[in-house]
Design an enzyme around this catalytic site. Structure first.
Site, short mmCIF file in Angstrom:
data_model
loop_
_atom_site.label_atom_id
_atom_site.label_comp_id
_atom_site.label_asym_id
_atom_site.label_seq_id
_atom_site.Cartn_x
_atom_site.Cartn_y
_atom_site.Cartn_z
N TYR A 73 0.90 -1.18 0.19
CA TYR A 73 0.06 0.17 -0.07
C TYR A 73 0.77 1.33 0.04
O TYR A 73 2.06 1.37 0.58
CB TYR A 73 -0.81 0.07 1.32
CG TYR A 73 -2.27 -0.99 1.17
CD1 TYR A 73 -2.28 -1.94 0.19
CD2 TYR A 73 -2.60 -1.35 2.43
CE1 TYR A 73 -3.38 -2.61 0.08
CE2 TYR A 73 -3.77 -2.29 2.40
CZ TYR A 73 -3.88 -2.83 1.28
OH TYR A 73 -5.18 -3.66 1.24
N GLY A 123 -23.30 4.20 -4.30
CA GLY A 123 -24.34 4.88 -5.42
C GLY A 123 -23.90 5.77 -6.00
O GLY A 123 -24.38 6.22 -6.97
#
Length: 346
Positions: free
Chosen positions: A53, A244
């Site tokens: 990472y 969403g």
């Protein structure tokens, strides 16, 4: 905050784990520290990271996530560090990340080098949970649903790997071990070798699990429940897709806009399924985030759910979502959508 015990250990962990793969690229060191402070204030004591990472990394920034966590651990002091469970991972081969280490394998030399560097970066004397980020062998992971042929080049070295971990545990450098992005064959091989030779036993498996990817339920869930291996569910929001926000396009500076090569959650069926889940959430007075994260949290085989965010507002929303309990009626409707669009993001 709800807590549980990491399987076959005495480690008490929060049911929410803070994922940190944005630290060092999408998040600055100060922002990373703010997230860590806030998560701990909310009762999170479980932090997950990896040597590779941040996401979207390269040779210039690789390891900065661990280093940011390390500077924070140094800041809070040893007594507070002891209250936390810190997990990290060693990178496997086959991912084009040779800038991390050559070779990228699970040899004794590579494991020792990786552990020592993680300890240095994290500014800690021990790692609570050390995981293999993905297997050495080529298999169905990161977008593949099944296995049609095996990797004939891979030589089974699981006994040797466990022997190396046994030594590191004896030295006190790691406490427990886990797998990640594994399948039933790999889990059973590790369990078999540890039992046969009295070697360290895997405590966890860190795999994707969300409304868009429930492949863990095919084989792995039964193994993990019967063998007491805990699932650390990552990407419960499908790389942010289940917020969403991508239904109307890709906002600037969003993860999928910044890293267009991550296509796991961007196929047509993901859009269709996500819209149906959003409609279900709206109809029941929930946000899509609440629906998605509550679903993962309620599964009996999920030991802890790994959440990540790029802002404190997102982090607060994610943590708050775990207070939601989905009704039986909503769960029935979720299954109807799953039947229509099963696992669009393998």
């Amino acid at each position: 905050m709800n807590y549980t015990t990491l399987p076959n250990t005495n480690l008490k962990i929060s049911k929410i784990c803070l994922g940190t793969m944005t630290f060092g690229n999408q998040n600055s060191e100060a922002e990373s520290h703010d997230q860590l402070d806030y998560a701990v204030e909310r009762g999170v004591n479980f932090i997950d990271t990896a040597e590779m990472y941040p996401i979207g990394g390269n040779a210039q920034i690789v390891g900065s996530t661990e280093r940011y966590i390390g500077s924070w651990l140094h800041k809070i002091g040893a007594s507070e560090r002891e209250k936390l469970v810190v997990a990290t991972k060693i990178a496997g081969p086959n991912r084009g990340m040779e800038y991390i280490r050559k070779p990228l394998d699970f040899s004794k030399k590579s494991i020792h080098e990786a552990v020592e560097l993680s300890l240095k970066n994290l500014q800690t004397d021990y790692i609570d949970l050390y995981q293999m980020h993905w297997p050495e062998r080529i298999m169905n992971m990161f977008g593949k649903r099944g296995v049609t042929e095996i990797d004939s080049q891979w030589q089974d070295n699981i006994f040797d790997v466990l022997t190396v971990y046994d030594g590191l545990i004896q030295e006190g450098k790691i406490k427990h071990i886990g797998l990640s992005n594994e399948n039933p064959y790999g889990v059973m091989r590790f369990l078999h070798e540890s039992e046969k030779h009295n070697l360290p036993r895997i405590a966890t498996i860190q795999n994707p699990y969300s409304l868009l990817n429930r492949l863990f339920e095919v084989g792995l869930s039964e193994i993990c429940m019967r063998e007491d291996v805990g699932l650390l569910a990552y990407s419960p929001l499908g790389f942010g897709f289940l917020s969403g926000k991508y239904l109307q396009g890709f906002p600037e500076n969003s993860r999928l806009k910044l890293f267009p090569n991550f296509t796991r959650y961007t196929n047509e069926n993901c859009f269709k399924a996500t819209q149906l889940y959003k409609n279900l959430a709206d109809a029941n007075g929930l946000t899509l985030v609440q629906l998605a994260e509550a679903f993962v949290h309620q599964q009996s085989f999920v030991t802890s759910t790994i959440i990540g965010a790029t802002s404190l507002a997102q982090l607060q929303e994610n943590i708050d979502a775990f207070d939601v309990v989905l009704s039986k009626e909503i769960l029935v409707e979720i299954e109807k959508i799953q039947e229509t669009h099963p696992n669009p993001a393998p």
